[in-house]
Scaffold this motif. Structure first.
Motif, PDB file in Angstrom:
ATOM      1  N   GLN A   1      13.472 -21.094  22.430  1.00  0.00           N
ATOM      2  CA  GLN A   1      13.092 -21.490  21.423  1.00  0.00           C
ATOM      3  C   GLN A   1      14.037 -20.689  20.284  1.00  0.00           C
TER       4      GLN A   1
ATOM      5  N   ASN B   1      17.174 -21.204  18.327  1.00  0.00           N
ATOM      6  CA  ASN B   1      16.719 -20.817  16.590  1.00  0.00           C
ATOM      7  C   ASN B   1      18.198 -20.207  15.881  1.00  0.00           C
TER       8      ASN B   1
ATOM      9  N   LYS C   1      12.060 -16.759  13.109  1.00  0.00           N
ATOM     10  CA  LYS C   1      13.277 -18.282  12.858  1.00  0.00           C
ATOM     11  C   LYS C   1      14.837 -18.661  12.332  1.00  0.00           C
ATOM     12  N   ALA C   2      15.135 -19.556  12.215  1.00  0.00           N
ATOM     13  CA  ALA C   2      16.331 -20.085  12.157  1.00  0.00           C
ATOM     14  C   ALA C   2      16.495 -18.710  10.290  1.00  0.00           C
TER      15      ALA C   2
END
Length: 499
Positions: free
Chosen positions: A289, A293, A391-392
């Motif tokens: 993940q 991201n 988070k991206a």
């Protein structure tokens, strides 16, 4: 020509030598290739000075040099799941038949042993075996792991414990409280680590043939640190500690491979973002993940992205992102078109980025990376992000902030000038002190008297106990004498009253 102090020090480093080439043994058993990058620089420097060098590693060396003898002890690189496992992992190479042959060959005689230090205290037995001085190479700033060997004073009030944790502000009460508690808990863990190290030492270096474990610690002549006081860890050092931060950095970068130069040339005025999480952890070992991201945050930017990646499946494809299995980090960061370094904040990468004045976005994974990342943000060289909550959109915002706000590159470039301003470069400094130890047969005159004190003596518990006893005896003597005198006086008064 005017002989300045700088020129004089340079001449000393070049021309002051030992009477004849020395036999030097380097033992580097860390499974992290990034550690070996630093350790091998000492080997290369001493080979250039004409010394006879043998080096033992558990990782293959990319730049093999026929001028030194390399003993490769293959060892599978694993994720470290505990500190105690780290000790066992570094004990394994010492049981290898190739290493035992090196130790047991009566023709092998060494004047100096350089040990790559990472809690492997029992390796000090190697110096005891060859009856020669020991130099410890540590890839980070000093901490109380090495303090006990060379007598560095523990300054818990303002020196961050282990250089692994950075309190919010070491000078404020909450920071000092946090630092004190971390230091206290580490002391407890350190006790058990030392007992485990002593067990390994007794197994590999049996007491019937070797000095006691504690005695080997007094054989350490020098500790070389891959740090510099300008990088934020200000603390007192005894003479046996020498900072050579940035020793792995070339004075003149090598030309980039043709394929990389072509990519960089095409990056136009927008520049390059370099992404690497070091050599110890493969990108595919990182939380998928997190990789996803990072990809989402960088895809579509006007900057070209060079991302160090292994053979695993890529998190995505984008026209501006180029994945490369290997990237020459030092040479790449030296290129003026590299505008940002997204890093796990390993010490080596942070040093190289600071040296070349490249701002950073730091995403630490473990160990001293947490502290290094905190220092990056605290000193204005970039921003720190939490890998667990990243988070991206947060990463993209941070990337754009560092790229577009000139304060970060300004700070980084100011620091670069400061970091380079030394009487001698890191390599010449290391060579001078290594040969100093050789010239003076261990240079034990540099040792702090603290080395020869046990914890009871160092904390002055014997002196405090003696003074408490003296005070107690004086108190009892005065009390008894006073009672005796008052008793005599009282008795006389009673007699007077009766008459």
């Amino acid at each position: 020509m005017r002989i300045t102090p700088v020129v004089l020090l340079g001449l000393l480093a070049l021309f002051v030598g030992v009477a004849e080439p020395a036999n030097i043994l380097g033992v580097f058993t860390s499974t992290s290739p990034s550690h070996n990058i630093v350790h091998i620089e000492y080997i290369k420097a001493m080979v250039e000075r004409g010394h006879n060098v043998t080096v033992v590693t558990t990782q293959p060396l990319k730049d093999k040099n026929p001028k030194y003898h390399h003993i490769y002890l293959p060892q599978e690189k694993k994720i470290i799941d505990s500190v105690f496992y780290l000790l066992e992992e570094q004990a394994e190479p010492l049981r290898n038949p190739l290493f035992l042959d090196l130790m047991n060959n009566p023709d092998n005689k060494f004047d100096l042993v350089i040990i790559g230090y990472f809690s492997n205290d029992f390796h000090l037995g190697i110096g005891a075996h060859f009856k020669c001085p020991i130099v410890l190479s540590f890839t980070s700033a000093a901490n109380n792991l090495q303090d006990r060997y060379i007598g560095n004073p523990p300054e818990v009030a303002y020196v961050t414990a282990l250089s692994l944790f950075a309190p919010p502000d070491p000078m404020k009460f909450t920071g000092r409280l946090t630092n004190f508690m971390i230091n206290f808990l580490w002391k407890i863990l350190q006790y058990f680590l030392q007992r485990h190290s002593e067990t390994l030492y007794s197994e590999i270096f049996p007491p019937s043939k070797y000095p006691p474990f504690e005695e080997t610690k007094k054989m350490v002549s020098l500790v070389l640190l891959n740090s510099h006081f300008t990088d934020g860890f200000i603390r007192p050092h005894v003479p046996a500690v020498v900072e050579v931060g940035g020793i792995q950095i070339k004075q003149k970068p090598d030309p980039l491979p043709e394929n990389l130069q072509k990519i960089i040339n095409a990056s136009s005025e927008h520049g390059v973002i370099y992404v690497s999480f070091g050599s110890h952890i493969k990108p595919s070992d990182i939380n998928p993940q997190l990789n996803e991201n990072i990809f989402k945050a960088l895809a579509g930017l006007k900057q070209t992205v060079l991302w160090k990646w292994n053979d695993a499946e890529k998190p995505g494809n984008a026209p501006n992102i180029f994945y490369e299995k290997w990237l020459p980090q030092d040479d790449l960061l030296a290129n003026p078109k590299v505008k940002l370094f997204i890093t796990h904040a390993g010490k080596g990468g942070v040093i190289e980025s600071q040296y070349h004045g490249v701002p950073m976005v730091a995403i630490p994974l473990f160990f001293d990376q947490v502290s290094n990342a905190a220092q990056v943000e605290r000193h204005g060289f970039g921003l720190e992000l939490d890998q667990h909550t990243l988070k991206a959109e947060v990463l993209r915002t941070a990337v754009l902030e560092v790229l577009e706000n000139p304060k970060y590159v300004k700070k980084a470039q100011q620091f670069s000038k400061l970091y380079r301003d030394r009487p001698m470069n890191a390599k010449d400094t290391a060579v001078f002190w290594l040969e100093y130890v050789l010239r003076h047969k261990g240079a034990y005159h540099m040792q702090s008297p603290m080395v020869h004190l046990n914890s009871f003596q160092y904390l002055s518990l014997d002196v405090i106990g003696f003074l408490v006893l003296v005070i107690f005896l004086v108190y009892k003597t005065v009390t008894i004498t006073t009672k005796f005198v008052f008793k005599k006086i009282s008795a006389k008064l009673q007699k007077i009253k009766k008459h």
